[in-house]
Design a protein around this motif. Structure first.
Motif, PDB file in Angstrom:
ATOM      1  N   MET A  55      -6.694  49.022 -17.773  1.00  0.00           N
ATOM      2  CA  MET A  55      -7.225  48.088 -18.713  1.00  0.00           C
ATOM      3  C   MET A  55      -6.543  46.759 -18.308  1.00  0.00           C
ATOM      4  SD  MET A  55      -5.243  49.368 -22.156  1.00  0.00           S
ATOM      5  CE  MET A  55      -5.628  47.870 -23.237  1.00  0.00           C
ATOM      6  N   PRO A  56      -7.257  45.570 -18.479  1.00  0.00           N
ATOM      7  CA  PRO A  56      -6.615  44.501 -18.087  1.00  0.00           C
ATOM      8  C   PRO A  56      -5.400  43.942 -18.735  1.00  0.00           C
ATOM      9  CG  PRO A  56      -8.605  43.941 -19.545  1.00  0.00           C
ATOM     10  CD  PRO A  56      -8.609  45.360 -19.236  1.00  0.00           C
ATOM     11  N   LEU A  57      -4.624  43.191 -18.326  1.00  0.00           N
ATOM     12  CA  LEU A  57      -3.533  42.371 -18.964  1.00  0.00           C
ATOM     13  C   LEU A  57      -4.066  41.540 -19.929  1.00  0.00           C
ATOM     14  CD1 LEU A  57      -0.590  41.592 -19.108  1.00  0.00           C
ATOM     15  CD2 LEU A  57      -0.898  39.948 -17.239  1.00  0.00           C
ATOM     16  N   ARG A  58      -3.647  41.615 -21.073  1.00  0.00           N
ATOM     17  CA  ARG A  58      -4.196  40.597 -22.299  1.00  0.00           C
ATOM     18  C   ARG A  58      -3.089  40.278 -22.999  1.00  0.00           C
ATOM     19  NH1 ARG A  58      -9.456  40.642 -22.977  1.00  0.00           N
ATOM     20  NH2 ARG A  58     -10.622  42.365 -22.396  1.00  0.00           N
ATOM     21  N   SER A  59      -3.267  38.990 -23.666  1.00  0.00           N
ATOM     22  CA  SER A  59      -2.201  38.304 -24.448  1.00  0.00           C
ATOM     23  C   SER A  59      -3.147  37.977 -25.776  1.00  0.00           C
ATOM     24  CB  SER A  59      -1.726  37.187 -23.818  1.00  0.00           C
ATOM     25  OG  SER A  59      -1.090  36.170 -24.669  1.00  0.00           O
ATOM     26  N   ALA A  60      -2.097  37.677 -26.696  1.00  0.00           N
ATOM     27  CA  ALA A  60      -2.579  37.341 -27.970  1.00  0.00           C
ATOM     28  C   ALA A  60      -3.416  35.972 -27.893  1.00  0.00           C
ATOM     29  CB  ALA A  60      -1.753  37.277 -29.233  1.00  0.00           C
ATOM     30  N   SER A  61      -2.775  35.103 -26.983  1.00  0.00           N
ATOM     31  CA  SER A  61      -3.319  33.734 -26.802  1.00  0.00           C
ATOM     32  C   SER A  61      -4.516  33.708 -25.615  1.00  0.00           C
ATOM     33  CB  SER A  61      -2.078  32.754 -26.464  1.00  0.00           C
ATOM     34  OG  SER A  61      -1.566  33.235 -25.307  1.00  0.00           O
ATOM     35  N   VAL A  62      -4.663  34.755 -25.034  1.00  0.00           N
ATOM     36  CA  VAL A  62      -5.540  34.778 -23.823  1.00  0.00           C
ATOM     37  C   VAL A  62      -6.452  36.035 -24.074  1.00  0.00           C
ATOM     38  CG1 VAL A  62      -5.872  34.768 -21.498  1.00  0.00           C
ATOM     39  CG2 VAL A  62      -3.928  33.965 -22.403  1.00  0.00           C
ATOM     40  N   ALA A  63      -7.297  35.639 -24.800  1.00  0.00           N
ATOM     41  CA  ALA A  63      -8.511  36.585 -24.977  1.00  0.00           C
ATOM     42  C   ALA A  63     -10.019  36.230 -24.820  1.00  0.00           C
ATOM     43  CB  ALA A  63      -8.462  37.213 -26.477  1.00  0.00           C
ATOM     44  N   ALA A  64     -10.728  37.245 -24.614  1.00  0.00           N
ATOM     45  CA  ALA A  64     -12.344  37.002 -24.592  1.00  0.00           C
ATOM     46  C   ALA A  64     -12.579  35.961 -23.157  1.00  0.00           C
ATOM     47  CB  ALA A  64     -12.957  36.339 -25.777  1.00  0.00           C
ATOM     48  N   VAL A  65     -12.244  36.247 -22.051  1.00  0.00           N
ATOM     49  CA  VAL A  65     -12.097  35.376 -20.893  1.00  0.00           C
ATOM     50  C   VAL A  65     -13.589  35.322 -20.514  1.00  0.00           C
ATOM     51  CG1 VAL A  65     -11.353  35.223 -18.405  1.00  0.00           C
ATOM     52  CG2 VAL A  65      -9.763  36.122 -20.336  1.00  0.00           C
ATOM     53  N   PRO A  66     -14.189  34.144 -20.254  1.00  0.00           N
ATOM     54  CA  PRO A  66     -15.463  34.179 -19.980  1.00  0.00           C
ATOM     55  C   PRO A  66     -15.758  34.957 -18.379  1.00  0.00           C
ATOM     56  CG  PRO A  66     -14.310  31.941 -19.137  1.00  0.00           C
ATOM     57  CD  PRO A  66     -13.336  33.094 -20.241  1.00  0.00           C
ATOM     58  N   VAL A  67     -16.992  35.485 -18.506  1.00  0.00           N
ATOM     59  CA  VAL A  67     -17.255  36.250 -17.331  1.00  0.00           C
ATOM     60  C   VAL A  67     -18.628  35.691 -16.642  1.00  0.00           C
ATOM     61  CG1 VAL A  67     -16.515  38.431 -18.407  1.00  0.00           C
ATOM     62  CG2 VAL A  67     -18.664  38.091 -18.917  1.00  0.00           C
ATOM     63  N   ASP A  68     -19.114  36.289 -15.583  1.00  0.00           N
ATOM     64  CA  ASP A  68     -20.328  35.778 -15.057  1.00  0.00           C
ATOM     65  C   ASP A  68     -21.426  36.440 -15.737  1.00  0.00           C
ATOM     66  OD1 ASP A  68     -21.727  34.619 -12.410  1.00  0.00           O
ATOM     67  OD2 ASP A  68     -22.659  36.552 -12.748  1.00  0.00           O
ATOM     68  N   ALA A  69     -22.559  35.988 -15.895  1.00  0.00           N
ATOM     69  CA  ALA A  69     -23.751  36.806 -16.746  1.00  0.00           C
ATOM     70  C   ALA A  69     -24.309  37.873 -16.220  1.00  0.00           C
ATOM     71  CB  ALA A  69     -24.644  35.551 -17.066  1.00  0.00           C
ATOM     72  N   ASP A  70     -24.278  37.611 -14.746  1.00  0.00           N
ATOM     73  CA  ASP A  70     -24.877  38.737 -13.988  1.00  0.00           C
ATOM     74  C   ASP A  70     -23.943  39.709 -13.682  1.00  0.00           C
ATOM     75  OD1 ASP A  70     -27.359  37.221 -14.091  1.00  0.00           O
ATOM     76  OD2 ASP A  70     -27.003  36.143 -12.382  1.00  0.00           O
ATOM     77  N   SER A  71     -22.994  39.547 -12.916  1.00  0.00           N
ATOM     78  CA  SER A  71     -21.947  40.493 -12.422  1.00  0.00           C
ATOM     79  C   SER A  71     -21.002  40.948 -13.532  1.00  0.00           C
ATOM     80  CB  SER A  71     -21.253  39.797 -11.308  1.00  0.00           C
ATOM     81  OG  SER A  71     -20.167  38.789 -11.921  1.00  0.00           O
ATOM     82  N   ARG A  72     -20.679  40.263 -14.640  1.00  0.00           N
ATOM     83  CA  ARG A  72     -19.922  40.541 -15.798  1.00  0.00           C
ATOM     84  C   ARG A  72     -18.528  40.864 -15.374  1.00  0.00           C
ATOM     85  NH1 ARG A  72     -22.071  38.863 -19.591  1.00  0.00           N
ATOM     86  NH2 ARG A  72     -20.677  39.956 -20.813  1.00  0.00           N
ATOM     87  N   LEU A  73     -18.055  40.173 -14.324  1.00  0.00           N
ATOM     88  CA  LEU A  73     -16.945  39.734 -13.685  1.00  0.00           C
ATOM     89  C   LEU A  73     -16.391  38.877 -14.358  1.00  0.00           C
ATOM     90  CD1 LEU A  73     -17.369  40.530  -9.864  1.00  0.00           C
ATOM     91  CD2 LEU A  73     -16.431  42.283 -11.639  1.00  0.00           C
ATOM     92  N   ASN A  74     -14.920  38.716 -14.643  1.00  0.00           N
ATOM     93  CA  ASN A  74     -14.116  37.636 -15.081  1.00  0.00           C
ATOM     94  C   ASN A  74     -14.210  36.500 -14.056  1.00  0.00           C
ATOM     95  OD1 ASN A  74     -13.333  39.074 -17.223  1.00  0.00           O
ATOM     96  ND2 ASN A  74     -11.170  39.522 -16.547  1.00  0.00           N
ATOM     97  N   LEU A  75     -14.127  35.320 -14.575  1.00  0.00           N
ATOM     98  CA  LEU A  75     -14.333  34.233 -13.892  1.00  0.00           C
ATOM     99  C   LEU A  75     -12.878  33.484 -13.800  1.00  0.00           C
ATOM    100  CD1 LEU A  75     -17.399  32.360 -15.848  1.00  0.00           C
ATOM    101  CD2 LEU A  75     -17.329  33.302 -13.398  1.00  0.00           C
ATOM    102  N   LEU A  76     -11.949  33.958 -14.438  1.00  0.00           N
ATOM    103  CA  LEU A  76     -10.674  33.640 -14.387  1.00  0.00           C
ATOM    104  C   LEU A  76      -9.575  34.707 -14.099  1.00  0.00           C
ATOM    105  CD1 LEU A  76     -10.304  31.319 -17.600  1.00  0.00           C
ATOM    106  CD2 LEU A  76      -9.952  30.572 -15.198  1.00  0.00           C
ATOM    107  N   ARG A  77      -8.709  34.373 -13.390  1.00  0.00           N
ATOM    108  CA  ARG A  77      -7.476  35.203 -13.129  1.00  0.00           C
ATOM    109  C   ARG A  77      -6.285  34.590 -14.028  1.00  0.00           C
ATOM    110  NH1 ARG A  77      -7.881  33.641  -7.766  1.00  0.00           N
ATOM    111  NH2 ARG A  77      -5.969  32.801  -7.829  1.00  0.00           N
ATOM    112  N   GLN A  78      -6.067  35.814 -14.742  1.00  0.00           N
ATOM    113  CA  GLN A  78      -5.013  35.389 -16.024  1.00  0.00           C
ATOM    114  C   GLN A  78      -3.601  35.988 -15.477  1.00  0.00           C
ATOM    115  OE1 GLN A  78      -5.885  36.740 -19.884  1.00  0.00           O
ATOM    116  NE2 GLN A  78      -7.220  38.212 -19.112  1.00  0.00           N
TER     117      GLN A  78
END
Length: 365
Positions: A55-78
Protein backbone atom coordinates in the motif's frame (compact mmCIF):
# COMPACT_ATOMS: atom_id res chain seq x y z
CA UNK A 1 18.10 14.59 16.14
CA UNK A 2 17.09 11.47 18.11
CA UNK A 3 14.34 13.40 19.89
CA UNK A 4 12.92 14.33 16.49
CA UNK A 5 12.86 10.64 15.54
CA UNK A 6 10.93 9.75 18.68
CA UNK A 7 8.40 12.56 18.18
CA UNK A 8 7.82 11.64 14.54
CA UNK A 9 7.47 7.95 15.30
CA UNK A 10 5.00 8.72 18.09
CA UNK A 11 3.00 10.94 15.76
CA UNK A 12 2.74 8.18 13.17
CA UNK A 13 1.82 5.57 15.79
CA UNK A 14 -0.93 7.70 17.31
CA UNK A 15 -2.35 8.35 13.85
CA UNK A 16 -2.48 4.59 13.27
CA UNK A 17 -0.53 4.78 10.00
CA UNK A 18 1.17 1.38 10.06
CA UNK A 19 2.69 1.61 6.59
CA UNK A 20 4.25 4.97 7.38
CA UNK A 21 5.70 3.53 10.59
CA UNK A 22 7.33 0.66 8.67
CA UNK A 23 8.81 3.08 6.16
CA UNK A 24 10.10 5.32 8.92
CA UNK A 25 11.71 2.39 10.76
CA UNK A 26 13.54 1.38 7.57
CA UNK A 27 15.02 4.86 7.34
CA UNK A 28 15.98 4.83 11.01
CA UNK A 29 17.70 1.49 10.53
CA UNK A 30 19.86 2.94 7.73
CA UNK A 31 20.78 5.99 9.82
CA UNK A 32 21.68 3.86 12.87
CA UNK A 33 23.71 1.32 10.90
CA UNK A 34 27.07 2.90 11.78
CA UNK A 35 26.19 4.81 14.94
CA UNK A 36 24.49 1.93 16.75
CA UNK A 37 24.85 -1.43 14.92
CA UNK A 38 23.08 -3.36 17.69
CA UNK A 39 19.97 -1.16 17.52
CA UNK A 40 20.09 -1.32 13.73
CA UNK A 41 20.14 -5.13 13.83
CA UNK A 42 17.15 -5.19 16.18
CA UNK A 43 15.19 -2.95 13.84
CA UNK A 44 16.02 -5.23 10.90
CA UNK A 45 14.71 -8.21 12.88
CA UNK A 46 11.49 -6.35 13.75
CA UNK A 47 10.96 -5.48 10.11
CA UNK A 48 11.39 -9.12 9.11
CA UNK A 49 8.73 -10.11 11.61
CA UNK A 50 6.36 -7.40 10.32
CA UNK A 51 6.57 -7.46 6.49
CA UNK A 52 5.38 -4.42 4.59
CA UNK A 53 1.94 -4.50 3.04
CA UNK A 54 1.41 -3.45 -0.55
CA UNK A 55 0.00 0.00 0.00
CA UNK A 56 1.33 3.48 -0.73
CA UNK A 57 3.01 5.71 1.79
CA UNK A 58 0.42 8.14 3.04
CA UNK A 59 0.31 11.11 5.34
CA UNK A 60 -2.56 12.88 7.00
CA UNK A 61 -1.48 15.99 5.12
CA UNK A 62 -0.89 14.19 1.82
CA UNK A 63 -3.98 12.28 0.73
CA UNK A 64 -5.95 11.80 -2.48
CA UNK A 65 -2.98 12.40 -4.75
CA UNK A 66 -4.19 13.26 -8.28
CA UNK A 67 -4.04 10.46 -10.84
CA UNK A 68 -4.08 10.21 -14.61
CA UNK A 69 -7.67 9.71 -15.80
CA UNK A 70 -6.76 6.88 -18.19
CA UNK A 71 -3.95 4.96 -16.52
CA UNK A 72 -5.04 5.72 -12.91
CA UNK A 73 -1.36 6.13 -12.04
CA UNK A 74 -0.29 8.78 -9.55
CA UNK A 75 0.85 12.00 -11.18
CA UNK A 76 3.09 12.81 -8.21
CA UNK A 77 5.80 11.05 -6.26
CA UNK A 78 5.47 11.79 -2.57
CA UNK A 79 8.01 11.41 0.22
CA UNK A 80 7.09 11.80 3.84
CA UNK A 81 8.85 11.92 6.20
CA UNK A 82 11.94 13.09 4.31
CA UNK A 83 15.15 11.72 5.81
CA UNK A 84 18.72 12.09 4.54
CA UNK A 85 21.51 9.63 5.24
CA UNK A 86 24.08 12.40 5.68
CA UNK A 87 24.57 16.16 5.53
CA UNK A 88 24.86 17.28 1.88
CA UNK A 89 28.19 18.64 0.65
CA UNK A 90 27.69 21.99 -1.08
CA UNK A 91 29.67 25.10 -1.84
CA UNK A 92 28.87 28.34 -0.01
CA UNK A 93 27.13 29.70 -3.11
CA UNK A 94 24.56 26.90 -2.92
CA UNK A 95 24.26 26.45 0.84
CA UNK A 96 23.64 30.14 1.59
CA UNK A 97 20.42 30.63 -0.44
CA UNK A 98 19.02 27.30 0.77
CA UNK A 99 19.63 28.16 4.40
CA UNK A 100 18.12 31.59 3.75
CA UNK A 101 14.83 29.98 2.68
CA UNK A 102 14.70 27.87 5.84
CA UNK A 103 15.49 30.88 8.02
CA UNK A 104 12.74 32.90 6.32
CA UNK A 105 10.14 30.21 6.97
CA UNK A 106 11.09 30.04 10.64
CA UNK A 107 10.51 33.80 10.90
CA UNK A 108 7.56 33.97 8.50
CA UNK A 109 5.30 35.72 11.03
CA UNK A 110 7.87 38.48 11.52
CA UNK A 111 8.21 38.91 7.77
CA UNK A 112 4.45 39.19 7.34
CA UNK A 113 4.33 41.87 10.05
CA UNK A 114 6.56 44.09 7.92
CA UNK A 115 4.65 43.26 4.74
CA UNK A 116 7.22 40.90 3.21
CA UNK A 117 6.49 37.36 2.03
CA UNK A 118 8.99 34.53 2.49
CA UNK A 119 10.53 32.99 -0.61
CA UNK A 120 7.80 31.03 -2.40
CA UNK A 121 9.61 29.74 -5.49
CA UNK A 122 13.13 28.79 -6.56
CA UNK A 123 14.65 27.62 -9.84
CA UNK A 124 17.53 25.12 -9.71
CA UNK A 125 19.78 24.83 -12.77
CA UNK A 126 22.75 22.56 -13.42
CA UNK A 127 23.96 19.34 -14.98
CA UNK A 128 22.50 15.97 -13.94
CA UNK A 129 23.78 14.65 -10.61
CA UNK A 130 24.94 17.95 -9.09
CA UNK A 131 22.42 17.90 -6.23
CA UNK A 132 19.25 19.69 -7.39
CA UNK A 133 16.89 16.96 -6.21
CA UNK A 134 18.94 16.50 -3.04
CA UNK A 135 18.50 20.22 -2.32
CA UNK A 136 14.73 19.84 -2.66
CA UNK A 137 14.78 16.89 -0.23
CA UNK A 138 16.96 18.84 2.21
CA UNK A 139 14.60 21.82 2.17
CA UNK A 140 11.59 19.55 2.75
CA UNK A 141 13.37 17.86 5.64
CA UNK A 142 14.40 21.14 7.24
CA UNK A 143 10.90 22.57 6.93
CA UNK A 144 9.24 19.35 8.12
CA UNK A 145 7.00 19.23 5.04
CA UNK A 146 6.20 16.46 2.56
CA UNK A 147 8.11 16.51 -0.73
CA UNK A 148 5.92 16.20 -3.83
CA UNK A 149 7.71 15.62 -7.14
CA UNK A 150 6.22 16.02 -10.60
CA UNK A 151 8.46 14.80 -13.41
CA UNK A 152 7.24 16.99 -16.26
CA UNK A 153 9.00 14.92 -18.91
CA UNK A 154 7.04 11.87 -17.69
CA UNK A 155 3.60 13.49 -17.92
CA UNK A 156 4.12 14.95 -21.39
CA UNK A 157 1.62 13.28 -23.69
CA UNK A 158 0.98 13.24 -27.41
CA UNK A 159 -2.39 14.61 -26.37
CA UNK A 160 -1.28 18.00 -25.10
CA UNK A 161 -4.74 18.83 -23.83
CA UNK A 162 -4.47 15.84 -21.51
CA UNK A 163 -1.00 16.92 -20.37
CA UNK A 164 -2.33 20.38 -19.54
CA UNK A 165 -5.16 18.88 -17.52
CA UNK A 166 -2.77 16.65 -15.56
CA UNK A 167 -0.41 19.53 -14.76
CA UNK A 168 -3.28 21.75 -13.64
CA UNK A 169 -4.61 19.00 -11.36
CA UNK A 170 -1.19 18.60 -9.75
CA UNK A 171 -0.72 22.34 -9.23
CA UNK A 172 -4.22 22.76 -7.79
CA UNK A 173 -3.62 19.87 -5.41
CA UNK A 174 -0.19 21.07 -4.27
CA UNK A 175 -1.47 24.58 -3.60
CA UNK A 176 -3.82 23.13 -0.98
CA UNK A 177 -1.09 21.19 0.87
CA UNK A 178 1.68 22.67 2.96
CA UNK A 179 4.51 21.02 1.09
CA UNK A 180 7.55 21.40 -1.11
CA UNK A 181 6.57 20.82 -4.74
CA UNK A 182 9.40 19.99 -7.13
CA UNK A 183 8.76 20.40 -10.86
CA UNK A 184 11.52 18.27 -12.33
CA UNK A 185 12.69 18.62 -15.95
CA UNK A 186 11.04 22.03 -16.22
CA UNK A 187 12.42 22.47 -19.74
CA UNK A 188 10.10 19.69 -20.93
CA UNK A 189 7.19 22.08 -20.66
CA UNK A 190 8.45 25.66 -20.11
CA UNK A 191 10.16 25.99 -23.46
CA UNK A 192 10.60 29.24 -25.27
CA UNK A 193 7.24 30.35 -26.59
CA UNK A 194 8.85 31.68 -29.77
CA UNK A 195 9.89 28.15 -30.71
CA UNK A 196 8.14 27.69 -34.06
CA UNK A 197 8.20 23.93 -33.62
CA UNK A 198 5.78 24.04 -30.68
CA UNK A 199 2.03 24.22 -31.15
CA UNK A 200 -0.42 26.56 -29.50
CA UNK A 201 -1.57 24.22 -26.72
CA UNK A 202 1.92 23.89 -25.28
CA UNK A 203 2.40 27.66 -25.44
CA UNK A 204 -0.84 28.14 -23.53
CA UNK A 205 0.34 25.62 -20.95
CA UNK A 206 3.57 27.58 -20.46
CA UNK A 207 1.50 30.72 -19.91
CA UNK A 208 -0.62 28.94 -17.29
CA UNK A 209 2.53 27.67 -15.55
CA UNK A 210 3.96 31.18 -15.38
CA UNK A 211 0.75 32.44 -13.82
CA UNK A 212 0.82 29.65 -11.23
CA UNK A 213 4.39 30.55 -10.25
CA UNK A 214 3.32 34.18 -9.79
CA UNK A 215 0.34 33.18 -7.64
CA UNK A 216 1.96 30.41 -5.60
CA UNK A 217 0.67 30.60 -1.99
CA UNK A 218 2.96 31.46 0.90
CA UNK A 219 1.92 28.26 2.64
CA UNK A 220 4.07 26.17 0.28
CA UNK A 221 7.37 26.21 -1.56
CA UNK A 222 7.52 25.69 -5.31
CA UNK A 223 10.82 24.43 -6.73
CA UNK A 224 11.69 23.78 -10.35
CA UNK A 225 14.77 22.04 -11.73
CA UNK A 226 16.26 21.90 -15.20
CA UNK A 227 19.36 20.43 -16.80
CA UNK A 228 18.88 22.68 -19.85
CA UNK A 229 18.38 26.30 -18.76
CA UNK A 230 19.02 27.47 -22.32
CA UNK A 231 15.71 25.88 -23.39
CA UNK A 232 13.59 27.84 -20.91
CA UNK A 233 11.29 30.64 -21.96
CA UNK A 234 12.98 33.93 -20.95
CA UNK A 235 9.85 34.87 -18.97
CA UNK A 236 10.38 31.86 -16.68
CA UNK A 237 13.54 33.25 -15.12
CA UNK A 238 12.05 36.42 -13.68
CA UNK A 239 9.02 34.59 -12.26
CA UNK A 240 11.02 32.81 -9.57
CA UNK A 241 11.94 34.50 -6.30
CA UNK A 242 15.42 32.99 -6.45
CA UNK A 243 17.60 31.14 -8.96
CA UNK A 244 20.33 28.79 -7.73
CA UNK A 245 22.93 27.46 -10.13
CA UNK A 246 24.43 24.08 -9.19
CA UNK A 247 27.87 23.88 -10.83
CA UNK A 248 30.00 20.78 -10.96
CA UNK A 249 31.87 20.53 -7.65
CA UNK A 250 35.23 22.28 -7.42
CA UNK A 251 38.28 20.69 -5.79
CA UNK A 252 37.33 21.91 -2.30
CA UNK A 253 33.83 20.40 -2.52
CA UNK A 254 35.21 17.18 -4.03
CA UNK A 255 37.63 16.94 -1.09
CA UNK A 256 34.78 17.39 1.42
CA UNK A 257 32.72 14.75 -0.37
CA UNK A 258 35.63 12.29 -0.48
CA UNK A 259 36.41 12.73 3.22
CA UNK A 260 32.79 12.07 4.10
CA UNK A 261 32.49 8.99 1.89
CA UNK A 262 35.87 7.40 2.55
CA UNK A 263 35.56 7.18 6.31
CA UNK A 264 37.89 8.38 9.06
CA UNK A 265 40.88 6.17 8.26
CA UNK A 266 41.21 7.02 4.57
CA UNK A 267 40.02 10.61 4.93
CA UNK A 268 43.39 11.52 6.47
CA UNK A 269 45.42 10.01 3.60
CA UNK A 270 46.30 13.28 1.87
CA UNK A 271 48.27 11.57 -0.91
CA UNK A 272 45.34 9.32 -1.84
CA UNK A 273 42.94 12.27 -1.65
CA UNK A 274 45.14 14.28 -4.02
CA UNK A 275 45.07 11.46 -6.60
CA UNK A 276 41.30 11.05 -6.33
CA UNK A 277 40.64 14.80 -6.50
CA UNK A 278 42.73 15.06 -9.67
CA UNK A 279 41.00 11.97 -11.06
CA UNK A 280 37.45 13.13 -10.31
CA UNK A 281 37.77 16.75 -11.35
CA UNK A 282 34.76 17.69 -13.49
CA UNK A 283 32.54 14.86 -12.19
CA UNK A 284 29.17 15.37 -10.52
CA UNK A 285 28.35 14.51 -6.90
CA UNK A 286 26.32 11.53 -8.10
CA UNK A 287 29.13 10.08 -10.23
CA UNK A 288 31.75 10.53 -7.48
CA UNK A 289 29.47 8.87 -4.93
CA UNK A 290 28.69 6.01 -7.33
CA UNK A 291 32.37 5.34 -8.07
CA UNK A 292 33.41 5.38 -4.40
CA UNK A 293 30.59 3.04 -3.40
CA UNK A 294 31.54 0.70 -6.24
CA UNK A 295 35.16 0.67 -5.02
CA UNK A 296 34.04 -0.19 -1.49
CA UNK A 297 31.90 -3.06 -2.80
CA UNK A 298 34.80 -4.30 -4.94
CA UNK A 299 37.13 -4.22 -1.94
CA UNK A 300 34.74 -6.26 0.18
CA UNK A 301 34.03 -8.88 -2.50
CA UNK A 302 37.70 -9.30 -3.47
CA UNK A 303 39.10 -9.16 0.04
CA UNK A 304 41.07 -5.98 -0.70
CA UNK A 305 41.73 -2.83 1.23
CA UNK A 306 39.56 0.02 0.02
CA UNK A 307 42.58 2.05 -1.10
CA UNK A 308 43.68 -0.86 -3.31
CA UNK A 309 40.28 -0.91 -5.01
CA UNK A 310 40.40 2.88 -5.44
CA UNK A 311 43.86 2.76 -6.99
CA UNK A 312 42.68 -0.03 -9.27
CA UNK A 313 39.86 2.24 -10.42
CA UNK A 314 42.36 5.06 -11.06
CA UNK A 315 44.63 2.78 -13.09
CA UNK A 316 41.68 1.50 -15.11
CA UNK A 317 40.29 4.94 -16.01
CA UNK A 318 43.17 7.39 -16.07
CA UNK A 319 43.89 6.67 -19.73
CA UNK A 320 40.41 7.97 -20.65
CA UNK A 321 41.10 11.45 -19.25
CA UNK A 322 42.04 14.55 -21.22
CA UNK A 323 45.78 15.19 -21.45
CA UNK A 324 45.87 18.08 -18.95
CA UNK A 325 43.88 16.13 -16.35
CA UNK A 326 46.01 13.05 -16.97
CA UNK A 327 49.09 15.11 -16.23
CA UNK A 328 47.64 16.26 -12.92
CA UNK A 329 46.79 12.69 -11.96
CA UNK A 330 50.30 11.63 -13.00
CA UNK A 331 51.87 14.31 -10.81
CA UNK A 332 49.69 13.27 -7.85
CA UNK A 333 50.72 9.63 -8.39
CA UNK A 334 54.41 10.55 -8.38
CA UNK A 335 53.93 12.58 -5.21
CA UNK A 336 52.12 9.59 -3.72
CA UNK A 337 55.29 7.55 -4.18
CA UNK A 338 54.80 5.67 -7.46
CA UNK A 339 57.87 5.45 -9.68
CA UNK A 340 58.02 7.24 -13.01
CA UNK A 341 57.92 3.84 -14.71
CA UNK A 342 54.70 2.91 -12.93
CA UNK A 343 53.10 6.26 -13.69
CA UNK A 344 54.12 5.87 -17.34
CA UNK A 345 52.41 2.46 -17.43
CA UNK A 346 49.26 3.84 -15.83
CA UNK A 347 48.92 7.11 -17.74
CA UNK A 348 50.86 6.61 -20.96
CA UNK A 349 52.87 9.77 -20.21
CA UNK A 350 56.54 9.68 -21.16
CA UNK A 351 59.12 9.98 -18.41
CA UNK A 352 60.37 13.20 -19.96
CA UNK A 353 56.85 14.66 -19.75
CA UNK A 354 56.56 13.45 -16.17
CA UNK A 355 59.79 15.21 -15.23
CA UNK A 356 58.51 18.43 -16.82
CA UNK A 357 55.19 18.12 -14.98
CA UNK A 358 57.09 17.51 -11.73
CA UNK A 359 59.27 20.59 -12.24
CA UNK A 360 56.20 22.68 -13.08
CA UNK A 361 54.39 21.38 -9.99
CA UNK A 362 57.41 22.09 -7.80
CA UNK A 363 57.58 25.66 -9.07
CA UNK A 364 53.87 26.23 -8.33
CA UNK A 365 54.17 24.84 -4.82
Amino acid sequence: MKSEWVVQLARLALAGRRQDILMYIRKLERLLHKEDPAASAKLVELLRESPSQSMPLRSASVAAVPVDADSRLNLLRQEWPVMLDSVPTWSEAIRTPLEQVVAERRRADELREIGVAPTRSMLFTGAPGVGKTLAARWLAQQLGWPLLTLDLSAVMSSYLGKTGTNVRHVLDYAKGVQSVLLLDELDAIAKRRDDMGEIGELKRLVTVLLQEIDDWPQTGLLLAATNHPDLLDPAVWRRFDAVVEFPLPDDAVVAQLLRRLLGEELATDDALLAVLIAMMRGQSHAVITRDLMRARRTALVNGQRVEEALMGMVRERVGELRLEQRRKVGLALVQMGLSQRQVHEWTGMSRDTLRKVQRKGAVKS
